[in-house]
Write a protein that holds these residues in place. Structure first.
Motif, PDB file in Angstrom:
ATOM      1  N   TYR A 147      -4.468   5.441   3.961  1.00  0.00           N
ATOM      2  CA  TYR A 147      -4.494   5.837   2.553  1.00  0.00           C
ATOM      3  C   TYR A 147      -4.297   4.611   1.656  1.00  0.00           C
ATOM      4  N   THR A 148      -5.137   4.533   0.622  1.00  0.00           N
ATOM      5  CA  THR A 148      -5.001   3.466  -0.370  1.00  0.00           C
ATOM      6  C   THR A 148      -4.949   4.095  -1.770  1.00  0.00           C
ATOM      7  N   HIS A 149      -4.595   3.278  -2.766  1.00  0.00           N
ATOM      8  CA  HIS A 149      -4.629   3.683  -4.177  1.00  0.00           C
ATOM      9  C   HIS A 149      -3.746   4.890  -4.497  1.00  0.00           C
ATOM     10  N   LEU A 150      -2.682   5.101  -3.702  1.00  0.00           N
ATOM     11  CA  LEU A 150      -1.768   6.182  -4.071  1.00  0.00           C
ATOM     12  C   LEU A 150      -1.034   5.779  -5.345  1.00  0.00           C
ATOM     13  N   ARG A 151      -0.770   6.760  -6.199  1.00  0.00           N
ATOM     14  CA  ARG A 151      -0.018   6.467  -7.418  1.00  0.00           C
ATOM     15  C   ARG A 151       0.850   7.663  -7.779  1.00  0.00           C
ATOM     16  N   GLY A 152       1.935   7.374  -8.474  1.00  0.00           N
ATOM     17  CA  GLY A 152       2.861   8.448  -8.826  1.00  0.00           C
ATOM     18  C   GLY A 152       4.073   7.862  -9.522  1.00  0.00           C
ATOM     19  N   PRO A 153       5.047   8.708  -9.817  1.00  0.00           N
ATOM     20  CA  PRO A 153       6.220   8.228 -10.568  1.00  0.00           C
ATOM     21  C   PRO A 153       6.969   7.119  -9.833  1.00  0.00           C
ATOM     22  N   GLY A 175     -10.717   4.394   3.729  1.00  0.00           N
ATOM     23  CA  GLY A 175     -11.958   3.978   4.370  1.00  0.00           C
ATOM     24  C   GLY A 175     -12.145   4.732   5.677  1.00  0.00           C
ATOM     25  N   PRO A 176     -13.037   4.228   6.519  1.00  0.00           N
ATOM     26  CA  PRO A 176     -13.230   4.848   7.835  1.00  0.00           C
ATOM     27  C   PRO A 176     -11.962   4.744   8.678  1.00  0.00           C
ATOM     28  N   GLN A 177     -11.761   5.727   9.534  1.00  0.00           N
ATOM     29  CA  GLN A 177     -10.559   5.719  10.378  1.00  0.00           C
ATOM     30  C   GLN A 177     -10.595   4.544  11.348  1.00  0.00           C
ATOM     31  N   ASN A 227     -12.999  -0.413   2.541  1.00  0.00           N
ATOM     32  CA  ASN A 227     -12.740   0.372   1.328  1.00  0.00           C
ATOM     33  C   ASN A 227     -11.338   0.193   0.761  1.00  0.00           C
ATOM     34  N   GLY A 228     -10.634  -0.844   1.206  1.00  0.00           N
ATOM     35  CA  GLY A 228      -9.316  -1.121   0.640  1.00  0.00           C
ATOM     36  C   GLY A 228      -9.439  -2.049  -0.556  1.00  0.00           C
ATOM     37  N   ARG A 229      -8.315  -2.679  -0.927  1.00  0.00           N
ATOM     38  CA  ARG A 229      -8.346  -3.600  -2.071  1.00  0.00           C
ATOM     39  C   ARG A 229      -7.610  -4.881  -1.740  1.00  0.00           C
ATOM     40  N   ASP A 230      -7.601  -5.222  -0.440  1.00  0.00           N
ATOM     41  CA  ASP A 230      -6.971  -6.472   0.016  1.00  0.00           C
ATOM     42  C   ASP A 230      -5.498  -6.546  -0.377  1.00  0.00           C
ATOM     43  N   VAL A 231      -4.822  -5.409  -0.284  1.00  0.00           N
ATOM     44  CA  VAL A 231      -3.371  -5.399  -0.481  1.00  0.00           C
ATOM     45  C   VAL A 231      -2.740  -4.583   0.646  1.00  0.00           C
ATOM     46  N   ASP A 232      -1.406  -4.643   0.725  1.00  0.00           N
ATOM     47  CA  ASP A 232      -0.664  -3.900   1.738  1.00  0.00           C
ATOM     48  C   ASP A 232      -0.197  -2.574   1.140  1.00  0.00           C
ATOM     49  N   GLU A 233      -0.683  -1.498   1.732  1.00  0.00           N
ATOM     50  CA  GLU A 233      -0.416  -0.160   1.186  1.00  0.00           C
ATOM     51  C   GLU A 233       0.858   0.429   1.809  1.00  0.00           C
ATOM     52  N   PRO A 234       1.641   1.175   1.022  1.00  0.00           N
ATOM     53  CA  PRO A 234       2.871   1.767   1.573  1.00  0.00           C
ATOM     54  C   PRO A 234       2.581   2.796   2.659  1.00  0.00           C
ATOM     55  N   VAL A 294       9.957   1.265  -0.356  1.00  0.00           N
ATOM     56  CA  VAL A 294       8.901   1.136   0.651  1.00  0.00           C
ATOM     57  C   VAL A 294       9.513   0.451   1.870  1.00  0.00           C
ATOM     58  N   LEU A 295       9.440   1.129   3.022  1.00  0.00           N
ATOM     59  CA  LEU A 295      10.019   0.567   4.254  1.00  0.00           C
ATOM     60  C   LEU A 295       8.983  -0.182   5.076  1.00  0.00           C
ATOM     61  N   ALA A 296       7.705   0.219   4.971  1.00  0.00           N
ATOM     62  CA  ALA A 296       6.660  -0.413   5.781  1.00  0.00           C
ATOM     63  C   ALA A 296       5.316  -0.257   5.093  1.00  0.00           C
ATOM     64  N   THR A 297       4.419  -1.182   5.388  1.00  0.00           N
ATOM     65  CA  THR A 297       3.095  -1.196   4.746  1.00  0.00           C
ATOM     66  C   THR A 297       2.008  -1.420   5.804  1.00  0.00           C
ATOM     67  N   ALA A 298       0.728  -1.284   5.365  1.00  0.00           N
ATOM     68  CA  ALA A 298      -0.418  -1.643   6.209  1.00  0.00           C
ATOM     69  C   ALA A 298      -1.475  -2.266   5.316  1.00  0.00           C
ATOM     70  N   TYR A 299      -2.109  -3.322   5.820  1.00  0.00           N
ATOM     71  CA  TYR A 299      -3.103  -4.049   5.028  1.00  0.00           C
ATOM     72  C   TYR A 299      -4.442  -3.315   5.060  1.00  0.00           C
ATOM     73  N   ALA A 300      -4.999  -3.074   3.866  1.00  0.00           N
ATOM     74  CA  ALA A 300      -6.295  -2.392   3.757  1.00  0.00           C
ATOM     75  C   ALA A 300      -7.315  -3.358   3.168  1.00  0.00           C
ATOM     76  N   PRO A 301      -8.182  -3.925   4.011  1.00  0.00           N
ATOM     77  CA  PRO A 301      -9.155  -4.915   3.510  1.00  0.00           C
ATOM     78  C   PRO A 301     -10.285  -4.260   2.718  1.00  0.00           C
ATOM     79  N   LYS A 302     -10.876  -5.033   1.832  1.00  0.00           N
ATOM     80  CA  LYS A 302     -11.991  -4.514   1.008  1.00  0.00           C
ATOM     81  C   LYS A 302     -13.145  -4.044   1.874  1.00  0.00           C
ATOM     82  N   LYS A 303     -13.356  -4.727   2.995  1.00  0.00           N
ATOM     83  CA  LYS A 303     -14.502  -4.342   3.843  1.00  0.00           C
ATOM     84  C   LYS A 303     -14.297  -2.956   4.460  1.00  0.00           C
TER      85      LYS A 303
END
Ligand code: ZN
Length: 306
Positions: free
Chosen positions: A212-218, A180-182, A235-242, A224-233
């Motif tokens: 960054y949200t929606h990262l995917r890979g093997p 989303g926006p910075q 452009n996140g998905r209301d989860v904690d991203e790595p 995961v050592l730390a996360t950040a919450y990305a709210p839908k408002k």
């Protein structure tokens, strides 16, 4: 010696024997070397192509690493386009390689050289858009664990995030990579026992950056050592991203952070510290760099001067 707890005459005798080396206590373990006393770790930053301003961000990361006294940093800059066969960094001359590269495919020799280097025990550090690079290079995606854009989708591996305090591997269909926006955002440490995150505040504010949200890979052998919450408002998905990840790849160690969109994002004392400690861990498996006094708090960003 603990002579004072023993009756005086006996104590004198024991102390005398101790001085002769007869009743000596075991020697204390050698104190760990301070970072400044250890030989400097050699780090190579690779750049030259990126949809971000690598000319600005590479010097910030070089300074961030060298300023703590633990590292000596070289930079290897790939040609800006065209034939990349001349780009042949000597990865094996370094304790860690840091990628600030998101661009054209390297030669098969250079790709194999990075794989051999990390698999054989080299340290690899992945910052921000470096995890966008090389979507079609399977070993690279094994090393980074998660990536975004470049046509990544469910075939690249699961989405990985935290929800309700638990790590989720979500195999649902969809593209990889979004933001989303910075904005400044709060980091939550999920593994306070790991050397990189040990002694960090459990929550701390990171400065202006893309989340960054929606990262995917093997995501094999990844923690995961730390996360950040990305709210839908935003452009996140209301989860904690790595936000801070470590991986084992062969005998090598990888530290990956999707933070670090711009030079100003990298001036956060939290980012700087995580980069220093993550790079030291990737290079050696240990961390001697302390948490600095200006480390951000749960609600206050701490940016360093240029
Ligand atoms: Zn970015």
């Amino acid at each position: 010696m603990r002579c004072r707890w023993i009756a005086a005459p006996l104590a004198l005798l024991l102390c005398a024997l101790a001085n002769l080396g007869v009743a000596d206590e075991p020697k204390p373990a050698e104190a760990p070397k301070l970072a400044a006393e250890s030989p400097k770790l050699k780090v190579l930053i690779v750049d030259g192509q990126n949809n971000h301003d690598w000319r600005k961000t590479t010097p910030v990361m070089k300074h961030a690493l060298e300023s703590c006294g633990r590292f000596q940093v070289d930079v290897s800059t790939a040609p800006s386009g065209g034939d990349l066969s001349s780009f042949q960094p000597k990865f094996s001359n370094y304790d860690a390689v840091l990628s600030n590269y998101n661009g054209g495919s390297w030669s098969p020799q250079t790709r194999q050289s990075l794989v051999d280097y990390v698999h054989g025990g080299g340290g690899f550090v992945v910052v921000h858009a470096a995890d966008n690079s090389f979507p079609d290079w399977p070993e690279y995606n094994e090393m980074t664990g998660l990536g975004g854009w470049g046509g990544r989708n469910e075939k690249s591996g699961p989405y990985v995030y935290y929800k309700d305090g638990k790590q989720v591997e979500d195999k649902s269909r969809g593209g990889g990579g979004s933001h989303g926006p910075q904005h400044p955002f709060q980091i939550v440490v999920r593994d306070p026992a790991h050397p990189i995150t040990k002694d960090m505040p459990i929550t701390w504010m990171h400065g202006q950056d893309e989340l960054y949200t929606h990262l995917r890979g093997p995501a094999h052998n990844m923690k995961v050592l730390a996360t950040a919450y990305a709210p839908k408002k935003l452009n996140g998905r209301d989860v904690d991203e790595p936000m801070l990840m470590v991986l084992d790849y062969g005998k090598g160690r990888v530290f990956h952070t999707p933070m670090g969109h711009a030079d100003y994002s990298m001036k956060c004392a939290g980012f700087t510290t995580a980069l220093q400690r993550g790079t030291e861990w990737a290079a050696t498996g240990k961390v001697t760099i302390p948490i600095p006094a200006d480390f951000p708090t749960a609600d206050k960003v701490s940016n360093r001067k240029p």
